[in-house]
Write an enzyme that holds these catalytic residues in place. Structure first.
Site, PDB file in Angstrom:
ATOM      1  N   ALA A  45      97.273  57.403  37.671  1.00 26.77           N
ATOM      2  CA  ALA A  45      96.085  57.887  36.757  1.00 26.77           C
ATOM      3  C   ALA A  45      94.787  57.145  37.525  1.00 26.77           C
ATOM      4  O   ALA A  45      94.854  56.079  37.901  1.00 26.77           O
ATOM      5  CB  ALA A  45      96.243  57.133  35.436  1.00 26.77           C
ATOM      6  N   ALA A  50      90.480  56.199  36.596  1.00 22.10           N
ATOM      7  CA  ALA A  50      89.450  56.168  35.539  1.00 22.10           C
ATOM      8  C   ALA A  50      88.461  55.749  36.438  1.00 22.10           C
ATOM      9  O   ALA A  50      88.412  55.363  37.639  1.00 22.10           O
ATOM     10  CB  ALA A  50      89.895  55.363  34.611  1.00 22.10           C
ATOM     11  N   SER A  51      87.166  55.424  35.821  1.00 21.68           N
ATOM     12  CA  SER A  51      85.881  54.965  36.384  1.00 21.68           C
ATOM     13  C   SER A  51      85.989  53.516  36.670  1.00 21.68           C
ATOM     14  O   SER A  51      85.291  53.118  37.782  1.00 21.68           O
ATOM     15  CB  SER A  51      84.826  55.304  35.261  1.00 21.68           C
ATOM     16  OG  SER A  51      84.948  54.524  34.050  1.00 21.68           O
ATOM     17  N   ILE A  52      86.643  52.813  35.977  1.00 27.17           N
ATOM     18  CA  ILE A  52      86.933  51.178  36.246  1.00 27.17           C
ATOM     19  C   ILE A  52      88.116  50.912  37.451  1.00 27.17           C
ATOM     20  O   ILE A  52      87.658  50.019  38.305  1.00 27.17           O
ATOM     21  CB  ILE A  52      86.973  50.454  35.158  1.00 27.17           C
ATOM     22  CG1 ILE A  52      85.588  50.744  34.292  1.00 27.17           C
ATOM     23  CG2 ILE A  52      86.894  49.005  35.366  1.00 27.17           C
ATOM     24  CD1 ILE A  52      84.168  50.135  34.820  1.00 27.17           C
ATOM     25  N   ALA A  53      88.998  51.632  36.985  1.00 26.88           N
ATOM     26  CA  ALA A  53      90.309  51.132  37.989  1.00 26.88           C
ATOM     27  C   ALA A  53      91.332  52.268  37.792  1.00 26.88           C
ATOM     28  O   ALA A  53      91.038  53.447  37.271  1.00 26.88           O
ATOM     29  CB  ALA A  53      90.808  50.124  36.951  1.00 26.88           C
ATOM     30  N   ASP A  55      90.380  50.856  20.984  1.00 24.65           N
ATOM     31  CA  ASP A  55      90.118  52.096  22.147  1.00 24.65           C
ATOM     32  C   ASP A  55      91.303  53.090  21.983  1.00 24.65           C
ATOM     33  O   ASP A  55      92.064  53.314  22.892  1.00 24.65           O
ATOM     34  CB  ASP A  55      89.839  51.639  23.412  1.00 24.65           C
ATOM     35  CG  ASP A  55      89.268  52.684  24.248  1.00 24.65           C
ATOM     36  OD1 ASP A  55      88.668  53.563  23.841  1.00 24.65           O
ATOM     37  OD2 ASP A  55      89.373  52.400  25.527  1.00 24.65           O
TER      38      ASP A  55
END
Length: 544
Positions: free
Chosen positions: A130, A132-135, A287
């Site tokens: 996967a 995502a924007s951070i990791a 979240d």
């Protein structure tokens, strides 16, 4: 501004204009110049005029990249600040970006762990599971026991990008707050500050690891929720290693049905997990969107939730929990007076709030909700309506309640997606009533006694010394108070003497004027002299 900042600012303005976001500027004399400048940029026309404003805002943020995507996601949770036609489309923002090179990820992990990956792991997959924007996340196996694990690594060079965009956000927020009085209600600087804190917290994977460990401990051996184990030996600020889970994503309804999952029980357990986290543990996963929630495929007749990505959590203190529970119970009993009084007692609204007016406002907003059957009433929207009404009475933003409301909306939405007939109130009411019952009466007293007894026993040997110190401090305080009182009495006496002398002086001066008119100059001069002397003595008494 530096050239790089100007270049980034131009990029942001260009994207906003191409999506027609200048419509968000209110009609105001201070916005005339920007609107005029916008007309001069004829090559940057709205290229998506066929789409609604909320959708255009979502697409623009998505095009601007990770920092703005997450900002939009946060805006979608602030329904106390943004109307539904803005917040609803933003809730659909997906935090999915193109992965960075897997070999680079491997190199970053090795640098952080201080040795080649092959020292501890086999079968490291260069292709991310996967991104995502951070990791992003990669899979591997532990060399020691063959256990499947996932390795999460922070994106390289993400911090400078975040710092640059946050700096621009602050600049814009301050300009908006100063230039547009109508925008001050939205508290743009506070919104950016809240976002900055959330984003920087997510950059430290040690925080996420600690949250996951705490949540796992809270639900140890639970049939309702499973949290993957974190392997702390391989965790630091930019790398986190945890157990790999195999489950069915909660949004995959076809997969859940094919597995024979008890959907009613699964939906009810989601509600139970939420209220257990909030009222039992005071620590909740904040979240819980579908991408972070899976279902254990084993024992589908007794389904178990699996919670991932604990980067954002919320906490409530005991007072917030009590007021929240009482608010829910009072609302569903339609006791609006109690709801209004609870908001005042909790300090959520100012103490000088007119409770009668507040009650009427809550009744006007909430009573129409009961036109629906209880099973169709949304807990999340109940909270939203209450907060929006309270905002009109100067309710301060409560970050912990905003997180809770967002999480409740997620859980409620998932529950009704799984089982549309879910009666959230019937599921939650016994839980709330039981929790409230445990807060009062003999059982609550015994529980409090049990919690505090160890501390009392620990402090008992210190009691004589503490008592002596208290008596000594009390004696010193009494002495100081006595000195203050004596000084006060002396001051009052001096002021009384001063007033008397001032009055005598005034009388003698008046008499001297009368005697002058009667040609009694010697008496007049003597009287005036003594009068002035009395005034000088009066002034001296006041000075002392």
């Amino acid at each position: 501004m530096k050239p790089a900042e100007l270049k980034r600012l131009y990029r942001i303005v260009k994207v906003q204009l191409e999506y027609g976001l200048d419509e968000l500027l209110p009609e105001h004399h201070l916005t005339r110049a920007p609107l005029l400048a916008r007309k001069s940029l004829f090559w940057l026309r709205n290229q998506h005029a066929d789409k609604a404003l909320g959708d255009r805002l979502r697409l623009a943020l998505q095009e601007l990249g990770p920092v703005w995507i997450k900002f939009g996601q946060m805006m979608s949770t602030r329904r106390d600040l943004f109307p539904p036609h803005i917040a609803d489309p933003l809730a659909m923002l997906q935090d999915k970006v193109a992965p960075f090179d897997g070999l680079q990820a491997k190199q970053l992990i090795e640098e952080e762990l201080g040795a080649p990956l092959e020292t501890w792991f086999d079968d490291f997959d260069i292709k991310p599971l996967a991104s995502a924007s951070i990791a992003q996340v990669h899979t591997a196996k532990l060399k020691s026991n063959g256990r499947d694990v996932v390795l999460k690594v922070i994106r390289p060079d993400i911090r400078p990008q975040i710092d640059a965009d946050i700096k621009l956000m602050y600049r814009v927020a301050r300009i908006v707050a100063k230039a547009l009085p109508e925008a001050r209600r939205l508290k743009p600087v506070e919104v950016v500050r809240e976002y900055e804190k959330t984003l920087l917290d997510e950059l430290d994977l040690r925080r996420e690891a600690a949250n996951a460990i705490q949540l796992r401990r809270n639900f140890e051996n639970s049939e309702e929720l499973y949290v993957p184990e974190v392997l702390t030996d391989f965790c630091n600020e930019t790398v986190m290693v945890s157990e790999r889970i195999y489950g069915i994503q909660v949004s995959d309804l076809a997969g859940l049905h094919a597995n024979g999952t008890n959907m009613k029980l699964l939906a009810e357990r989601g509600v139970s997990v939420f209220f257990t986290q909030v009222f039992r543990d005071s620590f909740f996963h904040a979240d819980m969107h579908p991408g972070n929630v899976f279902v254990n495929p084993n024992h589908p007749e007794n389904p178990q939730w699996i919670g991932l990505d604990c980067g954002i959590v919320g906490t409530l203190n005991s007072e917030d929990k009590r007021y929240l529970a009482e608010n829910f119970l009072a609302f569903f009993n339609r006791d609006y007076r109690r709801v209004a009084q609870l908001h005042v007692d909790s300090g959520w609204v100012p103490l000088d709030t007119n409770v009668d007016e507040f009650e009427v406002a809550i009744r006007m907003v909430c009573e129409p909700i009961f036109a629906k059957p209880l099973c169709e009433i949304s807990f999340g929207h109940v909270l939203l309506n209450l907060f929006n009404t309270a905002r009109r009475f100067n309710m301060e933003v409560q970050p912990q309640l905003v997180l809770l409301q967002k999480t409740l909306l997620y859980v409620e939405g998932l529950g009704r997606q799984l089982y549309p007939q879910l009666d959230l109130w019937q599921t939650a009411k016994p839980f709330l009533e039981k929790w409230m019952a445990n807060q009062v009466g003999p059982q609550a007293f015994l529980h409090a006694l049990k919690e505090r007894a160890p501390l009392w026993f620990e402090k008992m040997p210190e009691l004589p010394e503490l008592l002596y110190d208290s008596l000594k401090q009390g004696r010193n305080l009494n002495q100081r108070l006595d000195n203050l009182y004596q000084g006060y009495r002396q001051s009052k006496r001096q002021q009384g003497t001063g007033k008397f002398l001032f009055g005598v002086g005034a009388t003698l001066v008046v008499c001297s004027a009368i005697w002058i008119s009667n040609q009694l100059e010697p008496l007049a001069i003597g009287s005036a002299t003594i009068g002035v002397l009395c005034w000088l003595l009066s002034w001296r008494a006041y000075r002392q």
